[in-house]
Design a protein around this motif. Sequence first.
Motif, PDB file in Angstrom:
ATOM      1  N   TYR A  65     -72.714  12.772   7.324  1.00 11.86           N
ATOM      2  CA  TYR A  65     -71.676  11.738   7.337  1.00 11.86           C
ATOM      3  C   TYR A  65     -72.000  10.586   6.396  1.00 11.86           C
ATOM      4  N   ASP A  95     -70.924   7.100  17.386  1.00  9.70           N
ATOM      5  CA  ASP A  95     -69.826   8.030  17.610  1.00  9.70           C
ATOM      6  C   ASP A  95     -69.643   8.953  16.407  1.00  9.70           C
ATOM      7  N   LEU A  96     -69.691   8.383  15.209  1.00  8.56           N
ATOM      8  CA  LEU A  96     -69.551   9.191  13.995  1.00  8.56           C
ATOM      9  C   LEU A  96     -70.672  10.215  13.902  1.00  8.56           C
ATOM     10  N   ALA A  98     -72.414  11.566  16.278  1.00  6.50           N
ATOM     11  CA  ALA A  98     -72.239  12.618  17.286  1.00  6.50           C
ATOM     12  C   ALA A  98     -71.117  13.580  16.893  1.00  6.50           C
ATOM     13  N   ARG A  99     -69.997  13.029  16.420  1.00  8.87           N
ATOM     14  CA  ARG A  99     -68.876  13.893  16.038  1.00  8.87           C
ATOM     15  C   ARG A  99     -69.217  14.748  14.830  1.00  8.87           C
ATOM     16  N   GLN A 102     -71.495  17.621  15.913  1.00  7.28           N
ATOM     17  CA  GLN A 102     -70.723  18.644  16.601  1.00  7.28           C
ATOM     18  C   GLN A 102     -69.868  19.435  15.615  1.00  7.28           C
ATOM     19  N   GLY A 103     -69.261  18.738  14.645  1.00  4.17           N
ATOM     20  CA  GLY A 103     -68.434  19.409  13.661  1.00  4.17           C
ATOM     21  C   GLY A 103     -69.229  20.381  12.816  1.00  4.17           C
ATOM     22  N   GLU A 106     -70.010  23.460  14.983  1.00  2.00           N
ATOM     23  CA  GLU A 106     -68.835  24.325  15.151  1.00  2.00           C
ATOM     24  C   GLU A 106     -68.512  25.079  13.870  1.00  2.00           C
ATOM     25  N   TYR A 117     -68.357  14.119   7.353  1.00  2.00           N
ATOM     26  CA  TYR A 117     -67.444  13.177   7.969  1.00  2.00           C
ATOM     27  C   TYR A 117     -67.668  11.796   7.349  1.00  2.00           C
ATOM     28  N   SER A 119     -66.651   7.325   8.025  1.00  2.00           N
ATOM     29  CA  SER A 119     -66.018   6.223   8.755  1.00  2.00           C
ATOM     30  C   SER A 119     -66.267   4.943   7.981  1.00  2.00           C
ATOM     31  N   SER A 141     -61.154   7.071   7.996  1.00  2.00           N
ATOM     32  CA  SER A 141     -62.054   8.074   8.550  1.00  2.00           C
ATOM     33  C   SER A 141     -61.671   9.453   8.024  1.00  2.00           C
ATOM     34  N   SER A 143     -62.535  13.619   9.096  1.00  2.00           N
ATOM     35  CA  SER A 143     -63.167  14.541  10.043  1.00  2.00           C
ATOM     36  C   SER A 143     -62.923  15.985   9.657  1.00  2.00           C
TER      37      SER A 143
END
Length: 275
Positions: A65, A95-96, A98-99, A102-103, A106, A117, A119, A141, A143
Amino acid sequence: MAPMMIRRFTLLAVPAALAACNPGGEVEDPQPSATAETPQPPATPEGTPVPLGGAREVAERTDTYLFEYSYPQAAGDTEGLAGWLDNRLERERQDLAARAAQGREEARDNGFPFNSYSSETAWEVVADLPNWLSLSADLSSYSGGAHPNYGFDSIVWDKQAGKALEPIAFFTSARALDDAIGAQLCEALNAEREKRRGEPVEEGSDDSFDACVKPDEGNLLLGSTNGRTFNRIGIQIAPYLAGPYAEGSYDFTFPVTPELLEVVREEYREAFAAN
């Protein structure tokens, strides 16, 4: 005028739900999670914290990110506000991170390429009054979709009480504000839509992109041209609220009129002046 101080940081990693709001209109202090390490100001040899002050710019890039966050000197020099903004910075950064993690997981599990990602939050001064500091933020942002998303935010810092308020909290109700300037906003919005689309909005259209937008559905800004009182109200409308993404955002400014002044809450009336 003192030279502007800017504190620049390049961080390593780890935020960032937006600040929650309570029914009274106060924006709650966005405390970082219990597992986060809260940045501390430098200390003197005696161990006394040194007030940081000044503007702040944070830029952090990892393999998952890009995070950027900034606020101006007026915010950093306002007692309590710098800490409020720093807490929000940490929440958004965590938060960024963590997302993005996860992204990436996945994407790997499904055999897809992963795009980093991002932000970005940039706070700016709208109005600096003796008892109030009105701020706006440009938000962006990404994602992994077709394009980045962007929007807006705003707070008004009560210098005496040391707390952040939503701009809508200065008015008796969202409905009262809509009654005062809703028709004016709709007229201005449709005029701008016509310019961008090359044709007028169809009367009676049931298309959501043709509908009027209420003032509180956009991002409210409290502004000033005299440095003493709020005498302007701004309304920013993000993409998808009034039109498709390609149409962009909308930004309008209206003067505080006697009619608008009537729907300002009594306890805040002295902070406003009609033109």
